[in-house]
Design a protein around this motif. Structure first.
Motif, mmCIF file in Angstrom:
data_model
loop_
_atom_site.group_PDB
_atom_site.id
_atom_site.type_symbol
_atom_site.label_atom_id
_atom_site.label_comp_id
_atom_site.label_asym_id
_atom_site.label_seq_id
_atom_site.Cartn_x
_atom_site.Cartn_y
_atom_site.Cartn_z
ATOM 1 N N UNK A 33 0.850 -1.046 0.221
ATOM 2 C CA UNK A 33 -0.423 0.202 0.122
ATOM 3 C C UNK A 33 0.970 1.027 0.008
ATOM 4 N N UNK A 34 2.542 1.727 0.366
ATOM 5 C CA UNK A 34 3.144 2.095 0.434
ATOM 6 C C UNK A 34 3.878 2.349 -0.503
ATOM 7 N N UNK A 35 3.628 2.002 -1.578
ATOM 8 C CA UNK A 35 4.084 1.999 -2.988
ATOM 9 C C UNK A 35 3.183 2.415 -4.142
ATOM 10 N N UNK A 36 3.571 3.148 -5.123
ATOM 11 C CA UNK A 36 3.431 2.855 -6.503
ATOM 12 C C UNK A 36 2.055 1.644 -7.031
ATOM 13 N N UNK A 37 1.117 1.846 -7.168
ATOM 14 C CA UNK A 37 0.378 1.285 -7.867
ATOM 15 C C UNK A 37 1.298 0.026 -8.772
ATOM 16 N N UNK A 38 1.087 0.431 -9.570
ATOM 17 C CA UNK A 38 2.646 -0.827 -10.324
ATOM 18 C C UNK A 38 4.098 -1.072 -10.085
ATOM 19 N N UNK A 39 4.026 -0.752 -8.754
ATOM 20 C CA UNK A 39 5.972 -1.300 -7.825
ATOM 21 C C UNK A 39 4.910 -2.267 -7.661
ATOM 22 N N UNK A 40 3.781 -1.768 -6.688
ATOM 23 C CA UNK A 40 3.460 -2.513 -5.660
ATOM 24 C C UNK A 40 2.568 -4.856 -7.184
ATOM 25 N N UNK A 41 2.076 -3.615 -7.737
ATOM 26 C CA UNK A 41 1.301 -5.168 -8.698
ATOM 27 C C UNK A 41 2.726 -5.951 -9.225
ATOM 28 N N UNK A 42 3.582 -5.084 -9.216
ATOM 29 C CA UNK A 42 4.363 -6.397 -9.913
ATOM 30 C C UNK A 42 5.387 -6.984 -8.967
ATOM 31 N N UNK A 43 5.031 -6.685 -7.534
ATOM 32 C CA UNK A 43 5.983 -7.126 -6.709
ATOM 33 C C UNK A 43 4.861 -8.747 -5.938
ATOM 34 N N UNK A 44 3.479 -8.299 -6.682
ATOM 35 C CA UNK A 44 2.242 -9.103 -6.705
ATOM 36 C C UNK A 44 2.382 -9.988 -7.121
ATOM 37 N N UNK A 45 2.678 -9.563 -8.204
ATOM 38 C CA UNK A 45 2.570 -10.976 -9.119
ATOM 39 C C UNK A 45 3.989 -12.245 -9.009
ATOM 40 N N UNK A 46 5.318 -11.424 -8.827
ATOM 41 C CA UNK A 46 5.894 -11.858 -8.509
ATOM 42 C C UNK A 46 6.093 -12.919 -6.737
ATOM 43 N N UNK A 47 4.913 -12.454 -5.996
ATOM 44 C CA UNK A 47 5.129 -13.098 -4.738
ATOM 45 C C UNK A 47 4.077 -14.089 -5.058
ATOM 46 N N UNK A 48 3.422 -14.173 -5.775
ATOM 47 C CA UNK A 48 2.494 -14.621 -6.942
ATOM 48 C C UNK A 48 3.043 -16.189 -7.173
ATOM 49 N N UNK A 49 3.671 -15.982 -8.196
ATOM 50 C CA UNK A 49 4.355 -16.954 -9.320
ATOM 51 C C UNK A 49 5.372 -17.433 -7.627
ATOM 52 N N UNK A 50 6.442 -17.355 -7.551
ATOM 53 C CA UNK A 50 6.752 -17.634 -5.722
ATOM 54 C C UNK A 50 5.974 -19.088 -5.309
ATOM 55 N N UNK A 51 5.119 -18.500 -4.733
ATOM 56 C CA UNK A 51 3.952 -19.071 -4.452
ATOM 57 C C UNK A 51 3.345 -20.375 -4.835
ATOM 58 N N UNK A 52 3.678 -20.424 -5.498
ATOM 59 C CA UNK A 52 2.677 -21.053 -7.096
ATOM 60 C C UNK A 52 3.757 -22.491 -7.564
ATOM 61 N N UNK A 53 5.292 -22.010 -7.428
ATOM 62 C CA UNK A 53 6.230 -22.002 -8.036
ATOM 63 C C UNK A 53 6.920 -23.167 -6.146
ATOM 64 N N UNK A 54 7.330 -22.497 -5.525
ATOM 65 C CA UNK A 54 7.917 -22.856 -4.204
ATOM 66 C C UNK A 54 6.501 -23.806 -3.518
#
Length: 135
Positions: free
Chosen positions: A6-27
């Protein structure tokens, strides 16, 4: 992204959330025995998807999502109705109490509310969600 970053620009937050989701799926998700990711396609394009994995004495639908432009067209119901016969035993789902559309989809597919809170795979509890079950 809005909840976690919430404390980051939306585009950065979205990219980080997508990375988290990818990591969750993979790991986590795809290494879990009997975990399934199902996608409903129309004309070769994604419209709805769900994940389910072992939970208690059955399976938990840990996500049911429909592309925003495709919502209210029955795709989530179609996907659930195709997937449910493939799952043996009880099927659980956690749905936000204010997600009227998802609650209606689950009800149409035979789910009933069994608890006024959700207990997640990691043991955490959410009082803002219901636990639903289809036997």
């Amino acid at each position: 992204a809005r909840d976690e970053y919430f404390n980051m620009p939306e585009s950065v937050g979205l990219r980080l959330a997508e990375q988290d989701f990818y990591r969750y799926l993979k790991d986590c998700f795809f290494i879990t025995e009997n975990a399934v990711y199902a996608i409903y396609e129309l004309d070769g394009r994604y419209v709805s998807a769900l994940r389910y994995e072992p939970y208690k004495d059955g399976f938990l639908i840990s996500a049911l999502e429909t592309k925003p432009a495709e919502r209210m067209k029955g795709f989530a119901i179609r996907l659930l109705m195709e997937v449910l016969p493939q799952i043996s035993g009880k099927v659980y789902s956690h749905v936000s109490k204010n997600n009227v559309a998802s609650l209606a989809v689950h009800e149409k597919c035979g789910f009933r509310i069994i608890s006024d809170q959700a207990r997640y795979l990691d043991g955490s509890v959410n009082s803002w969600s219901f636990t639903l079950c289809k036997e």
